[in-house]
Design a protein around this motif. Structure first.
Motif, short mmCIF file in Angstrom:
data_model
loop_
_atom_site.label_atom_id
_atom_site.label_comp_id
_atom_site.label_asym_id
_atom_site.label_seq_id
_atom_site.Cartn_x
_atom_site.Cartn_y
_atom_site.Cartn_z
N LEU A 71 0.80 -1.22 0.00
CA LEU A 71 0.00 0.00 0.00
C LEU A 71 0.83 1.26 0.00
N ASP A 72 2.06 1.19 0.54
CA ASP A 72 2.88 2.40 0.58
C ASP A 72 3.27 2.88 -0.81
N LEU A 73 3.14 2.00 -1.81
CA LEU A 73 3.48 2.39 -3.18
C LEU A 73 2.32 3.04 -3.91
N LEU A 74 1.12 2.95 -3.36
CA LEU A 74 -0.07 3.26 -4.14
C LEU A 74 -0.91 4.41 -3.60
N ASN A 75 -0.44 5.08 -2.61
CA ASN A 75 -1.26 6.07 -1.92
C ASN A 75 -1.80 7.17 -2.81
N GLU A 76 -1.06 7.55 -3.86
CA GLU A 76 -1.45 8.70 -4.66
C GLU A 76 -2.22 8.34 -5.92
N TYR A 77 -2.38 7.06 -6.21
CA TYR A 77 -3.02 6.68 -7.47
C TYR A 77 -4.52 6.96 -7.46
N VAL A 78 -5.04 7.41 -8.58
CA VAL A 78 -6.48 7.64 -8.71
C VAL A 78 -7.13 6.56 -9.57
N GLU A 87 -7.26 -14.16 -7.55
CA GLU A 87 -8.36 -15.01 -7.11
C GLU A 87 -9.13 -14.37 -5.95
N SER A 88 -8.46 -13.53 -5.19
CA SER A 88 -9.11 -12.86 -4.07
C SER A 88 -8.27 -11.66 -3.64
N LEU A 89 -8.91 -10.76 -2.92
CA LEU A 89 -8.22 -9.64 -2.29
C LEU A 89 -8.53 -9.69 -0.81
N PRO A 90 -7.52 -9.55 0.04
CA PRO A 90 -7.77 -9.54 1.49
C PRO A 90 -8.74 -8.41 1.85
N ASN A 91 -9.56 -8.66 2.84
CA ASN A 91 -10.54 -7.65 3.26
C ASN A 91 -9.86 -6.32 3.60
N ALA A 92 -10.42 -5.26 3.05
CA ALA A 92 -9.99 -3.88 3.35
C ALA A 92 -8.55 -3.59 2.94
N VAL A 93 -7.97 -4.42 2.08
CA VAL A 93 -6.57 -4.20 1.70
C VAL A 93 -6.38 -2.89 0.95
N LEU A 94 -7.42 -2.41 0.27
CA LEU A 94 -7.31 -1.17 -0.50
C LEU A 94 -7.92 0.03 0.22
N SER A 95 -8.49 -0.17 1.39
CA SER A 95 -9.21 0.91 2.06
C SER A 95 -8.36 2.15 2.35
N PRO A 96 -7.05 2.05 2.58
CA PRO A 96 -6.26 3.26 2.83
C PRO A 96 -6.06 4.15 1.60
N LEU A 97 -6.39 3.65 0.41
CA LEU A 97 -6.14 4.42 -0.81
C LEU A 97 -7.26 5.43 -1.02
N CYS A 98 -7.21 6.49 -0.25
CA CYS A 98 -8.32 7.45 -0.20
C CYS A 98 -8.43 8.31 -1.45
N ASN A 99 -7.46 8.24 -2.37
CA ASN A 99 -7.53 9.01 -3.61
C ASN A 99 -8.00 8.18 -4.80
N PRO A 114 -14.93 -7.71 -3.45
CA PRO A 114 -14.00 -7.40 -2.36
C PRO A 114 -14.64 -6.54 -1.28
N GLN A 115 -14.20 -6.73 -0.07
CA GLN A 115 -14.76 -6.01 1.08
C GLN A 115 -13.87 -4.83 1.46
N GLY A 116 -14.48 -3.84 2.09
CA GLY A 116 -13.72 -2.71 2.60
C GLY A 116 -13.03 -1.88 1.55
N LEU A 117 -13.71 -1.62 0.43
CA LEU A 117 -13.12 -0.81 -0.64
C LEU A 117 -13.13 0.67 -0.25
N PRO A 118 -12.22 1.45 -0.82
CA PRO A 118 -12.19 2.89 -0.51
C PRO A 118 -13.51 3.57 -0.87
N LEU A 119 -13.99 4.41 -0.01
CA LEU A 119 -15.25 5.12 -0.26
C LEU A 119 -15.11 6.11 -1.40
#
Length: 325
Positions: A71-78, A87-99, A114-119
């Protein structure tokens, strides 16, 4: 600005080459200077590459073998494209990507949303997976989602729960084409403007099927098995402009079509009659700009179907043309 970016890219390449970076080589990057897109598709990598330019906003990672995301590599991506592989994504793995605004997970092997996607996500693409269930919790809070594509999956009516889209209160476009739905799904967001239900297993349309979708403008029901539409089932859609009922088994034009309808497609059905109140009911008539009706198995008996059809269609204002076969 371009010169500055070029210097940054050259500097990055020099750093990668001088440090002997083990995760990815500089020539893996295909960078668009104008749109700030990093193309890392079809590289055979098993993780998100390091050393991506600091000002990149879009990263394409299709057709790789990525099973973890730093996640530290992806914080700024839109925008992010992770098609073909997961095959799967861990729950909330992308939730910190607020952009993050656009997430493409097409053509993976996901069995659930997937669960816990960014709002912050506005467009979510999940076409061509193995999704059979849409559990609640995809968004933990009110989502900004506008477009959702769940076409070509394995969704059934039992797989779409009351809470599935509970937090998608801004959703305008929902694509459920090519699933295994046997009836119009319930509990859809009232904000919907476009609903695609083509290529499912729907047999009939109940009167209250669309009663809550007052904002719906485009409705696709082609290539189902629809043989019956309840009287006034579409009447509850005051702003519906386009209705596609092609490739079903209807024997008559649905009754009490919406008065704001611009286009209705009924080709490849088994239509034998046009009810008097199909296009004209109450003291008003439709303002159809185009009606496309390809009739098959027409009964050509004298004084039968065709004269009545022309009589009813003659009441439609601004009627452009009717195609008959």
């Amino acid at each position: 600005r371009i010169l500055t970016l070029l210097i940054a890219v050259i500097t990055l390449m020099m750093i990668l080459q001088s440090t002997g970076h083990k995760h990815i080589h500089a020539d893996y990057f295909m960078i668009s200077l104008f749109s700030r897109v990093v193309q890392c598709s079809d590289k055979g990598v098993d993780r998100v590459p390091y050393g991506i330019p600091y000002n990149a906003r879009y990263i394409l990672l299709m057709n790789n073998h990525i099973d973890s995301i730093q996640l530290d590599l992806l914080n700024e991506y839109v925008s992010m494209d992770l098609g073909n592989g997961s095959e799967s994504l861990p729950n909330a793995v992308l939730s910190p990507l607020c952009n993050l605004r656009t997430l493409n997970l097409d053509h993976n092997q996901l069995t659930s949303v997937p669960q816990g996607l960014p709002l912050s996500i506005k467009e979510l693409y999940l076409k061509g997976n193995l999704i059979g269930q849409f559990r609640g919790g995809a968004f933990n809070g009110v989502s900004e989602l506008l477009v959702l594509d769940l076409s070509a999956n394995r969704l059934t009516n039992k797989g779409l729960l009351r809470e599935s889209l509970l937090n998608a209160t801004h959703l305008e476009s929902l694509n459920l084409e090519g699933n295994r739905l046997k009836q119009v799904p319930r509990h859809l967001p009232r904000s919907l403007k476009t609903l695609n239900l083509e290529g499912n297993l729907i047999l009939s349309i109940k009167k209250a099927a669309f009663s809550t979708l007052k904002n719906l403008e485009h409705l696709g029901l082609a290539r189902n098995k629809i043989f019956k539409v309840a009287i006034g089932a579409f009447r509850t859609l005051p702003v519906l402009h386009q209705l596609d009922l092609c490739h079903n088994t209807l024997r008559q034009v649905p009754r009490q079509l919406p008065q704001g309808l611009h286009s209705v497609a009924l080709s490849n059905n088994k239509i034998q009659s046009v009810p008097r109140d199909a296009f004209c009911w109450g003291d008003k008539s439709l303002t159809l700009n185009r009606v496309v009706v390809l009739f098959s198995f027409i009964r050509m008996n004298p004084g039968g179907f065709l004269p009545k059809m022309h009589q009813e269609l003659g009441n439609i204002r601004k009627f452009a043309h009717l195609v008959k076969i």
